[in-house]
Structure formats: structure tokens, C-alpha cells
Design a protein around this motif. Structure first.
Motif, short mmCIF file in Angstrom:
data_model
loop_
_atom_site.label_atom_id
_atom_site.label_comp_id
_atom_site.label_asym_id
_atom_site.label_seq_id
_atom_site.Cartn_x
_atom_site.Cartn_y
_atom_site.Cartn_z
N ILE A 58 0.86 -1.19 0.00
CA ILE A 58 0.00 0.00 0.00
C ILE A 58 0.89 1.24 0.00
O ILE A 58 1.83 1.35 0.79
CB ILE A 58 -0.91 0.02 1.25
N THR A 59 0.60 2.17 -0.90
CA THR A 59 1.36 3.41 -0.94
C THR A 59 0.76 4.42 0.04
O THR A 59 -0.39 4.27 0.48
CB THR A 59 1.36 4.02 -2.35
N GLU A 60 1.53 5.44 0.33
CA GLU A 60 1.02 6.52 1.19
C GLU A 60 -0.20 7.18 0.55
O GLU A 60 -1.15 7.54 1.24
CB GLU A 60 2.11 7.56 1.46
N ALA A 61 -0.16 7.34 -0.77
CA ALA A 61 -1.28 7.96 -1.48
C ALA A 61 -2.55 7.10 -1.36
O ALA A 61 -3.65 7.63 -1.16
CB ALA A 61 -0.92 8.18 -2.94
N GLN A 62 -2.38 5.79 -1.49
CA GLN A 62 -3.53 4.90 -1.34
C GLN A 62 -4.10 4.95 0.07
O GLN A 62 -5.31 4.94 0.27
CB GLN A 62 -3.15 3.47 -1.70
N ARG A 63 -3.19 5.00 1.04
CA ARG A 63 -3.65 5.09 2.43
C ARG A 63 -4.41 6.40 2.64
O ARG A 63 -5.50 6.41 3.22
CB ARG A 63 -2.49 5.01 3.41
N TYR A 64 -3.86 7.49 2.18
CA TYR A 64 -4.51 8.79 2.33
C TYR A 64 -5.89 8.78 1.70
O TYR A 64 -6.87 9.25 2.29
CB TYR A 64 -3.64 9.90 1.72
N GLU A 65 -5.98 8.21 0.49
CA GLU A 65 -7.26 8.15 -0.21
C GLU A 65 -8.29 7.34 0.58
O GLU A 65 -9.45 7.73 0.70
CB GLU A 65 -7.06 7.52 -1.59
N GLU A 66 -7.86 6.22 1.12
CA GLU A 66 -8.77 5.37 1.90
C GLU A 66 -9.20 6.07 3.19
O GLU A 66 -10.36 6.00 3.60
CB GLU A 66 -8.10 4.04 2.23
N LEU A 67 -8.28 6.75 3.84
CA LEU A 67 -8.59 7.40 5.12
C LEU A 67 -9.50 8.62 4.94
O LEU A 67 -10.15 9.04 5.90
CB LEU A 67 -7.31 7.79 5.84
N GLN A 68 -9.57 9.16 3.74
CA GLN A 68 -10.42 10.33 3.49
C GLN A 68 -11.87 9.97 3.24
O GLN A 68 -12.74 10.82 3.28
CB GLN A 68 -9.88 11.14 2.29
N LYS A 69 -12.14 8.68 3.01
CA LYS A 69 -13.50 8.26 2.75
C LYS A 69 -14.34 8.30 4.02
O LYS A 69 -13.85 7.95 5.10
CB LYS A 69 -13.52 6.82 2.22
N PRO A 70 -15.60 8.69 3.90
CA PRO A 70 -16.50 8.59 5.07
C PRO A 70 -16.80 7.12 5.35
O PRO A 70 -16.69 6.27 4.47
CB PRO A 70 -17.75 9.33 4.62
N PHE A 71 -17.20 6.81 6.56
CA PHE A 71 -17.41 5.42 6.96
C PHE A 71 -18.48 4.72 6.15
O PHE A 71 -18.51 3.51 6.05
CB PHE A 71 -17.72 5.32 8.45
N TRP A 72 -19.40 5.46 5.56
CA TRP A 72 -20.48 4.81 4.81
C TRP A 72 -20.09 4.45 3.39
O TRP A 72 -20.86 3.84 2.67
CB TRP A 72 -21.75 5.66 4.82
N ARG A 73 -18.85 4.82 2.97
CA ARG A 73 -18.39 4.44 1.62
C ARG A 73 -17.24 3.50 1.71
O ARG A 73 -16.42 3.51 2.53
CB ARG A 73 -17.97 5.66 0.83
#
Length: 71
Positions: free
Chosen positions: A56-71
Motif C-alpha cells: 500500500i502506498t502513502e497515497a492509497q492510504r490517504y485516499e482510503e482514510l479520506q472516505k466517510p465510513f459509509w463508503r
């Protein structure tokens, strides 16, 4: 032509089954949301080495962490 409603179409069994189904769907949704919150919290705690091990890249982690819990 006039239609009449049959009393058995509104039986307690139908209402109970419908209510149970609604409750089960709500519990399933809440369970999914909870798993997302927990897994994203775990993802947030991974260091760079652990991320690399998981592919997992830092960019992928950042993208995942920015999602709201319902998505």
C-alpha cells in the motif's frame, strides 16, 4: 370492478417478517460501517515499512482514510 383487501394480507406474520428483515438489514449495515471504521483506524497506525509489506502506498492510504465510513 371493485377489489376488496383480504385481511390475511396484513397479518401479524407479514408485519413481523418485514420488521425482522428491516432490523437485519440495519444491523448488517451498522456492522459494515463498524468494520470500515476499525480497519481504517488500523490502516492509519501502520508505519511506512508495514505499508510497504502490505503493498500500500502513502497515497492509497490517504485516499482510503479520506472516505466517510459509509463508503
Amino acid at each position: 370492478m371493485e377489489q376488496t383487501l383480504r385481511s390475511d394480507s396484513f397479518s401479524a406474520t407479514n408485519v413481523s417478517t418485514s420488521s425482522t428483515s428491516l432490523v437485519l438489514r440495519a444491523l448488517t449495515t451498522l456492522s459494515v460501517w463498524h468494520r470500515r471504521i476499525v480497519s481504517r483506524n488500523e490502516l492509519a497506525r501502520l508505519d511506512a515499512r508495514m505499508l510497504a509489506d502490505a503493498g500500500i502506498t502513502e497515497a492509497q492510504r490517504y485516499e482510503e482514510l479520506q472516505k466517510p465510513f459509509w463508503r
